[in-house]
Write a protein that holds these residues in place. Structure first.
Motif, mmCIF file in Angstrom:
data_model
loop_
_atom_site.group_PDB
_atom_site.id
_atom_site.type_symbol
_atom_site.label_atom_id
_atom_site.label_comp_id
_atom_site.label_asym_id
_atom_site.label_seq_id
_atom_site.Cartn_x
_atom_site.Cartn_y
_atom_site.Cartn_z
ATOM 1 N N ASP A 206 12.824 -16.743 -52.442
ATOM 2 C CA ASP A 206 11.811 -17.003 -51.408
ATOM 3 C C ASP A 206 11.927 -15.995 -50.275
ATOM 4 O OD1 ASP A 206 10.747 -19.104 -52.778
ATOM 5 O OD2 ASP A 206 11.836 -20.654 -51.667
ATOM 6 N N PHE A 207 13.153 -15.727 -49.843
ATOM 7 C CA PHE A 207 13.340 -14.739 -48.774
ATOM 8 C C PHE A 207 12.861 -13.364 -49.248
ATOM 9 C CE2 PHE A 207 15.612 -11.386 -46.595
ATOM 10 C CZ PHE A 207 15.486 -11.740 -45.267
ATOM 11 N N ALA A 208 13.245 -12.974 -50.460
ATOM 12 C CA ALA A 208 12.853 -11.662 -50.973
ATOM 13 C C ALA A 208 11.341 -11.529 -51.039
ATOM 14 C CB ALA A 208 13.481 -11.440 -52.343
ATOM 15 N N ARG A 209 10.675 -12.616 -51.439
ATOM 16 C CA ARG A 209 9.207 -12.588 -51.516
ATOM 17 C C ARG A 209 8.588 -12.400 -50.136
ATOM 18 N NH1 ARG A 209 5.954 -16.566 -50.399
ATOM 19 N NH2 ARG A 209 7.633 -18.117 -50.567
ATOM 20 N N LEU A 210 9.080 -13.168 -49.168
ATOM 21 C CA LEU A 210 8.542 -13.051 -47.808
ATOM 22 C C LEU A 210 8.887 -11.697 -47.198
ATOM 23 C CD1 LEU A 210 9.396 -16.639 -46.519
ATOM 24 C CD2 LEU A 210 7.106 -15.716 -46.926
ATOM 25 N N TRP A 211 10.086 -11.219 -47.481
ATOM 26 C CA TRP A 211 10.483 -9.904 -46.957
ATOM 27 C C TRP A 211 9.614 -8.802 -47.561
ATOM 28 C CZ3 TRP A 211 13.870 -8.807 -43.100
ATOM 29 C CH2 TRP A 211 14.247 -7.461 -42.927
ATOM 30 N N GLY A 212 9.289 -8.961 -48.820
ATOM 31 C CA GLY A 212 8.469 -7.969 -49.495
ATOM 32 C C GLY A 212 7.054 -7.875 -48.963
ATOM 33 N N ALA A 213 6.615 -8.917 -48.265
ATOM 34 C CA ALA A 213 5.277 -8.873 -47.668
ATOM 35 C C ALA A 213 5.200 -7.891 -46.513
ATOM 36 C CB ALA A 213 4.876 -10.263 -47.181
ATOM 37 N N SER A 214 6.373 -7.474 -46.015
ATOM 38 C CA SER A 214 6.481 -6.469 -44.951
ATOM 39 C C SER A 214 5.817 -6.887 -43.655
ATOM 40 C CB SER A 214 5.899 -5.114 -45.423
ATOM 41 O OG SER A 214 6.622 -4.638 -46.532
#
Length: 290
Positions: A206-214
């Motif tokens: 979940d964190f990686a997904r949100l982080w990937g949104a930039s």
């Protein structure tokens, strides 16, 4: 190694000029046996072991920048003293690249002067640096733990949820990741911040997904519910105050006068943080065993 040998005597001098009452020591009257703070007290405040403090004072340990900052907060070091400690520990290649973690005297006074209001101080990456007794009594989070559980982002994705409930959990998580993304862009060379983000991205999808949104943003005020084990659910306003120039945030819980929440906070203050936290299962007031 030579610089570390210089750091040791300074650490002993700095702890010798403080008294237990200056830092809210949990060790009681036993702390009066020697002048200044004991190693155990410094260790408790900094979230390390007494043996580690001993090895630092003997020049036999090489502290990370985060440990130096924790010791600086424990010993109430000035900005110049903190910079000296960082330099002697080998972390002065570019002090401006490091995220500020020093609690300024004015912020320290705020903690001391609001005994009836739960207040905690966080760095820009949402790691809790210090708190007043009422914050401890309200949230149950012990002071001086010194681990990743002190970071709100970590707790939101990988840690224990704690007593604080967010009205919109998904929105909260998105906003705090966007805020951390902004801070990371400001301090891309801070090793502790880089380690935090790298570990979160690796361990939380979940964190990686949100982080990937930039997304870059700023986490703001939000009403919270605190599930206290003795007083029940407490509905409080949560305000975030940024200390300009210091890179710090204050989280402050308040209640509207005349409400049930105001009565609950008043009762919590009267009962006292030590008694309520102990009955609620917190380790508050007890030094760590490590």
């Amino acid at each position: 190694m030579e610089a570390l040998l210089e750091l040791g005597p300074l650490l002993r001098t700095w702890r010798g000029r403080l008294q237990p009452g200056d830092v809210g020591s949990p060790f009681g009257s036993a702390s009066t046996r020697t002048a200044g703070l004991r190693r155990e007290e410094v260790a408790w405040l900094a979230g390390v072991s007494p043996d580690y403090v001993k090895r630092l004072e003997q020049g036999r340990a090489h502290p990370t920048a985060s440990v130096v900052h924790a010791l600086a907060r424990a010993l109430r070091l000035s900005e110049a003293e903190t910079a000296t400690a960082l330099r002697l520990a080998g972390h002065a290649d570019d002090l401006r690249a490091l995220m500020p973690r020093r609690i300024t005297p004015s912020v320290r006074r705020l903690l001391d002067r609001f005994p009836d209001t739960p207040v905690a101080v966080f760095d820009a990456a949402w790691t809790r640096l210090d708190q007043n007794p009422l914050w401890t009594a309200l949230t149950g989070d012990p002071r001086g733990r010194g681990d990743r559980e002190d970071n709100l982002v970590w707790r939101g994705f990988l840690g224990e949820p704690g007593r604080v409930r967010h009205p919109q959990p998904d929105q909260y998580r998105a906003s705090i990741v966007a805020d951390l993304h902004r801070v990371h862009a400001r301090y891309p060379a801070d090793p502790d911040l880089v380690s935090l983000v790298t570990t979160l991205r690796r361990r939380s999808e979940d964190f990686a997904r949100l982080w990937g949104a930039s997304d870059l943003g700023e986490h703001g005020n939000e009403r919270k519910t605190i599930d206290h084990p003795e007083l029940g659910a407490i509905e409080l306003d949560c305000d975030i105050v940024t200390v300009q120039g210091a890179g710090l945030r204050l989280i402050i819980f308040t209640a509207e006068p005349g409400t049930a929440a105001a009565d609950q906070l008043r009762l919590l203050s009267v009962i006292g943080s030590e008694r309520v936290s102990a009955r609620g299962g917190s380790t508050t007031g007890s030094p760590p065993t490590s």
